[in-house]
Design an enzyme around this catalytic site. Structure first.
Site, PDB file in Angstrom:
ATOM      1  N   CYS A   1       0.706  -1.260  -0.079  1.00 15.40           N
ATOM      2  CA  CYS A   1      -0.121   0.160   0.005  1.00 15.40           C
ATOM      3  C   CYS A   1       0.743   1.477  -0.050  1.00 15.40           C
ATOM      4  CB  CYS A   1      -0.822  -0.120   1.285  1.00 15.40           C
ATOM      5  SG  CYS A   1      -1.902   1.424   1.170  1.00 15.40           S
TER       6      CYS A   1
ATOM      7  N   HIS B   1      -1.737   6.227   2.249  1.00 11.88           N
ATOM      8  CA  HIS B   1      -1.774   5.226   3.486  1.00 11.88           C
ATOM      9  C   HIS B   1      -2.126   5.895   4.724  1.00 11.88           C
ATOM     10  CE1 HIS B   1      -1.253   1.339   5.262  1.00 11.88           C
ATOM     11  NE2 HIS B   1      -0.486   1.881   6.126  1.00 11.88           N
TER      12      HIS B   1
END
Ligand SMILES: *[C@@H]1O[C@H](CO)[C@@H](O)[C@H](O)[C@H]1NC(C)=O
Ligand SMILES: *[C@@H]1O[C@H](CO)[C@@H](O)[C@H](O)[C@H]1NC(C)=O
Ligand SMILES: *[C@@H]1O[C@H](CO)[C@@H](O)[C@H](O)[C@H]1NC(C)=O
Ligand SMILES: *[C@@H]1O[C@H](CO)[C@@H](O)[C@H](O)[C@H]1NC(C)=O
Ligand SMILES: *[C@@H]1O[C@H](CO)[C@@H](O)[C@H](O)[C@H]1NC(C)=O
Ligand SMILES: *[C@@H]1O[C@H](CO)[C@@H](O)[C@H](O)[C@H]1NC(C)=O
Length: 528
Positions: free
Chosen positions: A74, A128
């Site tokens: 991510c 994130h």
């Protein structure tokens, strides 16, 4: 005189018609959409997928069928895409550090639109969350960031004893909404709120909506499970590690991610090479993943529809991407965290009104760093320059290429010849990095010693493993040919190409702009 007036009119009209941007993101969505199905490589689409909204968007977009992320997890992937720079420039390889602290104070996509007069609004998962983005990078947005936290799901999901998947009964959804539904509701509300100024040309918007699904836990309403009868789900065709795979290529899916779910933990699975989960568990996880994907598609469809409701559909650029691929038991592997094709290959599409309305599919190799310069060109903002070798102090530049030329020439002989991904490992008392390159024919990976601070560069002389997969013969990557002497010349050539890196693989026309590749849009190429 006449000419000057006409030109002036054109300029004024262009300014008034500045397009909005709807920036859509999904978490852990591999390119398993009906629209990806086809004879070409890769087309891993089974069972029949229910993704009507993404398919419809793709049919009026430039569909990048072979887009690769720069690192299959991510924060590194998102930090790279959102700044237009690769992990060795952002210095983000994990889920903890913030690129503005460890890399440089790099301008993001929404930040650049903000600096150009846009109203920028974000919700859900774009960056994130947490420390990795200093809580959704406040610098990027004109409006307060919105996130319906995971608390949203607590009416049905127990985070103290988390399970890997759940089908939520429809009647529980009468009075409660799941997290992604709440985030979509917010995006719809913001489109409505920003619409009057966008319609009048007073202030265009950049609205970003990040869906949390189909990330684990695969929690989705029952109606989406109903789209995938258990009998339609099959086991992966290759539940084993590639022949002659070096150990360093493997990620233990139990310790990285899957083992934290109580239903998985109680299976006592090791996560080791050539182990996998029991068949009944694999089938259930696969079904739940597809269901969560269809749920995401549904919520995304509601947001896109609101542009039509507001009369903004023909004046809004839409981009969609998923942050990386996902292993659903292929290779016996789960989650991401590898350099396999199935982890680095991810969905991406870009709708530009007037340019992509009839749908364009390209099978040219593209990279996630390409999206920043693409959106900038599509919106007519000042073009980005190519980043210098050391761009620590350069706030705005790109390590990608605008994809707009692929709209007029989707099979360009002059497009980039290779794309690059990487994945770190921290074993044998040191930092290792797997540098992976995809060409039309091959995937080639070298796992080498990595010099982090201050260089952030590989030491190609210390090699821990090499992989070579022939995508023409072996699209699933089941057979590592790197140690086969019949391939030594190919290995030598690909090794040289990998070491030369992405700069050497840039499209030939950059800085020259020839061979009929320029588009109707005014194209100023990065690096010109
Ligand atoms: C980073 O850039 C932003 C936007 O220009 C600016 O507001 C901020 O002060 C900068 N941060 C540092 C540490 O220079
Ligand atoms: C939903 O809320 C309404 C009004 O508060 C209540 O009457 C109804 O019983 C609730 N339904 C469910 C399924 O909880
Ligand atoms: C894993 O299984 C495959 C298929 O049987 C085999 O080719 C490979 O050598 C095995 N790898 C290891 C490390 O045992
Ligand atoms: C897993 O290990 C525990 C503790 O050793 C044992 O009680 C349990 O039966 C094992 N479960 C399976 C599915 O092997
Ligand atoms: C966009 O749609 C609106 C509303 O349907 C219409 O008034 C306008 O002329 C259209 N603009 C373009 C550039 O097609
Ligand atoms: C890149 O430039 C920065 C800022 O001048 C400097 O601190 C850093 O050492 C340079 N990195 C390399 C690898 O030369």
């Amino acid at each position: 005189m006449m000419l000057r007036v006409t030109l002036l009119l054109l300029v004024v009209t262009a300014a008034l018609a500045r397009m909005n941007v709807l920036f859509l993101v999904s978490d852990d969505m591999r390119p398993e959409l009906s629209i990806f199905k086809g004879k070409d490589f890769p087309s891993p689409v089974h069972p029949p997928m229910h993704s009507p909204n993404l398919d419809a968007l793709a049919r009026r977009s430039l569909l990048l069928k072979r887009a690769h992320v720069q690192q299959a997890v991510c924060s590194p992937s998102r930090s790279s895409l959102l700044t237009g720079r690769r992990p060795d420039t952002t210095h983000v390889y994990d889920l903890q550090v913030y690129w503005r602290v460890v890399g440089g104070n790099f301008t993001t996509i929404p930040q650049y639109f903000k600096e150009n007069g846009y109203r920028t609004i974000g919700s859900g998962k774009i960056f994130h969350p947490g420390h990795a983005s200093n809580y959704n990078d406040p610098i990027s947005w004109t409006d307060p960031y919105f996130e319906s936290g995971k608390e949203a799901n607590m009416f049905v999901y127990d985070y103290k004893a988390p399970v890997s998947w759940m089908n939520v009964p429809m009647d529980l959804l009468k009075n409660n909404s799941l997290q992604d539904t709440q985030n979509a509701d917010f995006a719809i509300k913001m489109i409505r709120e920003a619409a009057p100024q966008a319609r009048s040309g007073e202030r265009p918007f950049f609205i970003a909506q990040g869906f949390h699904k189909p990330h684990l836990a695969f929690v989705a309403p029952q109606m989406f499970f109903d789209m995938y009868p258990e009998s339609s789900i099959s086991l992966p065709a290759n539940p084993y590690a590639p022949d002659k795979m070096p150990e360093i290529a493997w990620s233990n899916y139990i310790t990285t991610e899957l083992g934290k779910f109580v239903d998985i933990a109680k299976l006592n699975a090791s996560g080791d090479i050539n182990s996998t989960l029991p068949n009944d568990v694999i089938l259930k996880l696969r079904r739940a993943y597809y269901s969560a994907l269809s749920y995401t598609d549904y919520e995304l469809g509601r947001v896109v529809k609101e542009l039509e409701n507001q009369g903004l559909a023909n004046n809004t650029i839409i981009s969609f991407w998923g942050d990386h691929g996902w292993q659903l038991g292929e290779h016996g592997e789960w989650c991401k965290h590898t350099d396999f094709e199935i982890a680095t290959h991810a969905p991406m599409m870009v709708h530009v009104p007037g340019l992509t309305d009839n749908g364009i599919v390209t099978e040219e190799l593209t990279e996630f760093v390409d999206l920043f310069p693409t959106l900038v060109e599509a919106a007519g903002l000042p073009a980005l320059d190519l980043c210098p070798e050391n761009s620590t102090n350069v706030l705005l530049c790109t390590e990608g290429n605008s994809l707009i030329p692929l709209i007029t020439n989707p099979a360009s002989p002059n497009w980039k010849k290779a794309v690059f991904s990487q994945y770190p490992r921290n074993e044998n008392n040191g930092d290792q990095m797997g540098y992976s390159m995809t060409t039309d024919h091959y995937r080639y990976t070298e796992w080498v010693q990595f010099n982090s601070q201050p260089l952030y560069r590989p030491d190609w002389t210390q090699v821990f493993g090499v992989e070579l997969y022939d995508h023409y013969q072996d699209p699933e990557e089941n057979k590592n040919l790197a140690y086969d002497s019949a391939y030594s010349a190919i290995v030598a050539q690909l090794s040289k190409q990998l070491h030369a890196g992405w700069r050497a693989a840039r499209p030939k026309w950059v800085g020259q702009q020839k061979d009929g590749i320029s588009t109707n849009a005014s194209v100023r190429l990065p690096g010109d």
